[in-house]
Design a protein around this motif. Structure first.
Motif, PDB file in Angstrom:
ATOM      1  N   ASP A  51      14.341 -17.857  95.739  1.00  0.00           N
ATOM      2  CA  ASP A  51      13.551 -17.177  96.763  1.00  0.00           C
ATOM      3  C   ASP A  51      14.444 -16.119  97.397  1.00  0.00           C
ATOM      4  O   ASP A  51      14.932 -16.255  98.521  1.00  0.00           O
ATOM      5  CB  ASP A  51      13.067 -18.189  97.808  1.00  0.00           C
ATOM      6  N   TYR A  52      14.656 -15.010  96.654  1.00  0.00           N
ATOM      7  CA  TYR A  52      15.614 -14.001  97.084  1.00  0.00           C
ATOM      8  C   TYR A  52      15.146 -13.227  98.311  1.00  0.00           C
ATOM      9  O   TYR A  52      15.964 -12.712  99.072  1.00  0.00           O
ATOM     10  CB  TYR A  52      15.903 -13.037  95.931  1.00  0.00           C
ATOM     11  N   ASN A  53      13.838 -13.137  98.503  1.00  0.00           N
ATOM     12  CA  ASN A  53      13.339 -12.430  99.686  1.00  0.00           C
ATOM     13  C   ASN A  53      13.768 -13.132 100.974  1.00  0.00           C
ATOM     14  O   ASN A  53      14.219 -12.505 101.933  1.00  0.00           O
ATOM     15  CB  ASN A  53      11.815 -12.321  99.623  1.00  0.00           C
ATOM     16  N   LYS A  54      13.633 -14.462 100.991  1.00  0.00           N
ATOM     17  CA  LYS A  54      14.079 -15.220 102.159  1.00  0.00           C
ATOM     18  C   LYS A  54      15.596 -15.255 102.253  1.00  0.00           C
ATOM     19  O   LYS A  54      16.159 -15.231 103.353  1.00  0.00           O
ATOM     20  CB  LYS A  54      13.531 -16.650 102.103  1.00  0.00           C
ATOM     21  N   MET A  55      16.264 -15.310 101.119  1.00  0.00           N
ATOM     22  CA  MET A  55      17.722 -15.375 101.124  1.00  0.00           C
ATOM     23  C   MET A  55      18.312 -14.121 101.764  1.00  0.00           C
ATOM     24  O   MET A  55      19.133 -14.201 102.690  1.00  0.00           O
ATOM     25  CB  MET A  55      18.252 -15.525  99.697  1.00  0.00           C
ATOM     26  N   PHE A  56      17.875 -12.942 101.281  1.00  0.00           N
ATOM     27  CA  PHE A  56      18.392 -11.695 101.854  1.00  0.00           C
ATOM     28  C   PHE A  56      17.872 -11.473 103.267  1.00  0.00           C
ATOM     29  O   PHE A  56      18.555 -10.889 104.112  1.00  0.00           O
ATOM     30  CB  PHE A  56      18.030 -10.517 100.956  1.00  0.00           C
ATOM     31  N   GLY A  57      16.660 -11.955 103.550  1.00  0.00           N
ATOM     32  CA  GLY A  57      16.123 -11.850 104.904  1.00  0.00           C
ATOM     33  C   GLY A  57      16.960 -12.640 105.895  1.00  0.00           C
ATOM     34  O   GLY A  57      17.232 -12.184 107.015  1.00  0.00           O
ATOM     35  N   THR A  58      17.402 -13.831 105.465  1.00  0.00           N
ATOM     36  CA  THR A  58      18.264 -14.656 106.311  1.00  0.00           C
ATOM     37  C   THR A  58      19.607 -13.976 106.559  1.00  0.00           C
ATOM     38  O   THR A  58      20.098 -13.926 107.696  1.00  0.00           O
ATOM     39  CB  THR A  58      18.491 -16.026 105.638  1.00  0.00           C
ATOM     40  N   ILE A  59      20.201 -13.445 105.507  1.00  0.00           N
ATOM     41  CA  ILE A  59      21.504 -12.791 105.633  1.00  0.00           C
ATOM     42  C   ILE A  59      21.421 -11.590 106.570  1.00  0.00           C
ATOM     43  O   ILE A  59      22.271 -11.403 107.449  1.00  0.00           O
ATOM     44  CB  ILE A  59      22.021 -12.352 104.244  1.00  0.00           C
ATOM     45  N   LEU A  60      20.384 -10.761 106.399  1.00  0.00           N
ATOM     46  CA  LEU A  60      20.244  -9.585 107.255  1.00  0.00           C
ATOM     47  C   LEU A  60      19.961  -9.967 108.705  1.00  0.00           C
ATOM     48  O   LEU A  60      20.435  -9.297 109.637  1.00  0.00           O
ATOM     49  CB  LEU A  60      19.137  -8.689 106.708  1.00  0.00           C
ATOM     50  N   LEU A  61      19.194 -11.045 108.905  1.00  0.00           N
ATOM     51  CA  LEU A  61      18.916 -11.498 110.269  1.00  0.00           C
ATOM     52  C   LEU A  61      20.206 -11.920 110.969  1.00  0.00           C
ATOM     53  O   LEU A  61      20.448 -11.559 112.131  1.00  0.00           O
ATOM     54  CB  LEU A  61      17.937 -12.677 110.243  1.00  0.00           C
TER      55      LEU A  61
END
Length: 534
Positions: free
Chosen positions: A99-109
């Protein structure tokens, strides 16, 4: 002619999974061992750096530097917001599920939160420097300007160190422990040590030290960040990054981190609020008297902190099996374990606090010996009761943890407000020690009434009794020795030798009670530990 039978598919699959699990376990053990070595190196290096700084700077100048650094510690905790631990929990899950969308979303957050809060703190320090000088500092105008100038330099370290913690968490997910070992435990202390050596070589002042610390932090984090970028690039992670489809699980992340943040804030407040209140009611000289010996007292937490990573997985597995008796045995066994292995440090910092303080920091800090004894007792008390906070988290008692953390923080501030104006650094030490004891009693009450873990295991009575007797005996012995703590005096070294023998005797006497084979069998894979306990 017989032909070899082909093993069933399920058997092959099970064997493959078993080998993978065994391999993962071995990597975890090797990684934990490497982290232990790294923590030891870093602890020794940072302790030596702190001793050099205290001995080189005047008491007033060190107090000004320590006062400014207390804001950095608090600012780093706020800027990180506990999200470095959310990274290590959620990002691996999203990565495993692709689930790369959530993974990168978490990192950017997380990056955005740290940068935003860090920038806000820096701007607040600049805009409210007059307010800080007039309301928080009890110094002459010239001294106030010096402290504010140091604060404006060092406050930049708060977001830098917060980003450094984030990158370390990312390395734990996507890279090998060796990368963390080099950057966190070799490069970072090495850069700080270089700054301190240059400080002493050129005869510079605390402003050079503050600027050097900031430059070292920025350089180290930049190198660390670039290395992480190259690592992700080699793993072709950025091919999965699509800005338009990012998903930011903010509610899930903050619901996880806020309870953990309260635990961090309690311990930060117990050190940072002391410095701030001492600067307000007394002087930065009192700040120096308190902060100089604090790292020595915190050494009592070394064993507890080093093996947290080994305790949590075992306790979590027992909880998943509903083996509550097993958790009770594990908890008290590890409490005994940390009590015994932490005792040599406690013996030095508590029973021999007077000669140790003079030996490390010089005669000008002789009055801080009683502060070291009080703080050491508080930190060792916390270690001797084991992983009570972690056990509550394993049982999911997050609401209770938040409540008692808030109570502890409020109690600490109240006690400090009552004692610091009258007793100065001594009042701060009493407040910190008292708060740690109260906080641990609250955690023990939560274990007893919320999880069923026994309040005390009398089968371990001999262990705690031997520690109490040894501590009191060493204290009495030291009081009977000549009160001359000069490094040239032979009685000082006799005291240290006797303390070392008594500490080793306590460890040897309780070696069987440690039961390492059942409690932490992974430790026996470390050669030094195997020789010590088998």
């Amino acid at each position: 002619m017989e032909t070899a039978s082909t093993p069933p598919v399920d058997a092959v699959k099970g064997d493959t999974q078993a080998r993978a699990k065994h391999s993962s376990t071995n990597r975890q053990i090797r990684g934990s061992s490497l982290m232990l070595v790294g923590r030891t190196i870093s602890m020794v290096a940072n302790f030596a750096i702190q001793v050099l700084i205290v001995r080189y700077l005047s008491k007033a100048n060190y107090g000004a530097f320590a006062y400014a650094m207390s804001f950095v510690t608090l600012g780093q905790t706020i800027a990180t917001f506990g999200l470095d631990r959310a990274i290590t929990r959620f990002v691996p899950i999203y990565h495993e599920h692709r689930d790369y969308n959530k993974m990168f979303g978490t990192i950017l957050l997380v990056i955005g939160t740290i940068v935003s809060l860090g920038t806000l703190m820096i701007l607040s320090a600049y805009f409210f420097q007059g307010f800080i000088g007039q309301t928080l500092l009890n110094e002459k105008e010239g001294d106030k300007d010096q402290i504010i100038a140091l604060l404006l330099i060092l406050i930049g370290l708060a977001p830098v160190q917060a980003l450094d913690d984030l990158i370390a968490s990312m390395f734990a997910i996507f890279a090998s422990p060796r990368a963390i070992f080099f950057r966190k435990y070799i490069l970072s202390p090495g850069l700080k040590l270089s700054v301190v050596l240059l400080l002493m070589l050129f005869g510079s002042d605390e402003f050079f030290l503050a600027s050097g610390y900031l430059a070292a932090g920025i350089l180290g984090t930049t190198v660390y960040g670039f290395t992480l970028f190259r690592t992700l690039q080699k793993q072709e992670m950025f091919k999965q990054f699509h800005f338009d489809s990012l998903t930011v699980p903010a509610r899930e992340l903050f619901a996880f981190t806020i309870p953990l943040l309260t635990s961090d804030l309690v311990y930060v407040l117990m050190s940072s609020s002391d410095a701030v209140l001492l600067g307000h009611f007394r002087s930065t000289t009192e700040v120096a008297a308190f902060r100089a010996i604090l790292p020595s007292a915190v050494l009592n937490q070394f064993v507890l902190q080093s093996f947290t990573i080994l305790f949590t997985p075992i306790a979590s597995r027992l909880f998943a099996r509903q083996d509550y008796e097993g958790i009770n045995n594990l908890y008290w066994q590890t409490a005994v374990w940390t009590s015994v292995l932490s005792f040599p440090i406690f013996a030095l910092t508590f029973s021999l606090s007077a000669p140790l303080t003079v030996l490390l920091y010089g005669e000008k800090y002789a009055s801080s010996a009683v502060l070291l004894a009080l703080l050491s007792f508080g930190y060792y008390f916390n270690a001797a009761l084991g992983f009570n906070g972690l056990t509550l988290k394993v049982y999911g008692k997050l609401r209770y943890i938040v409540v008692i953390n808030i109570i502890a923080a409020v109690v600490n501030v109240i006690i400090n407000l009552m004692l610091i104006p009258r007793y100065g650094a001594l009042g701060a030490a009493c407040g910190t020690c008292g708060t740690m004891i109260i906080h641990n009693f609250l955690k023990q009450a939560g274990l007893r009434f919320g999880t069923g873990i026994s309040l005390f295991e009398f089968k371990h009575f001999k262990v705690y009794l031997s520690i109490i007797i040894a501590s009191v005996a060493l204290l009495v012995f030291q009081s009977l020795m000549p009160q001359n703590y000069s490094p040239k005096h032979p009685y000082v070294y006799i005291s240290f030798a006797v303390t070392g023998v008594v500490a080793l005797a306590v460890v040897a006497l309780n070696r069987k009670s440690l039961n390492i084979e059942q409690t932490f069998p992974e430790l026996l894979k470390i050669p030094l530990m195997r020789k010590l306990f088998t």
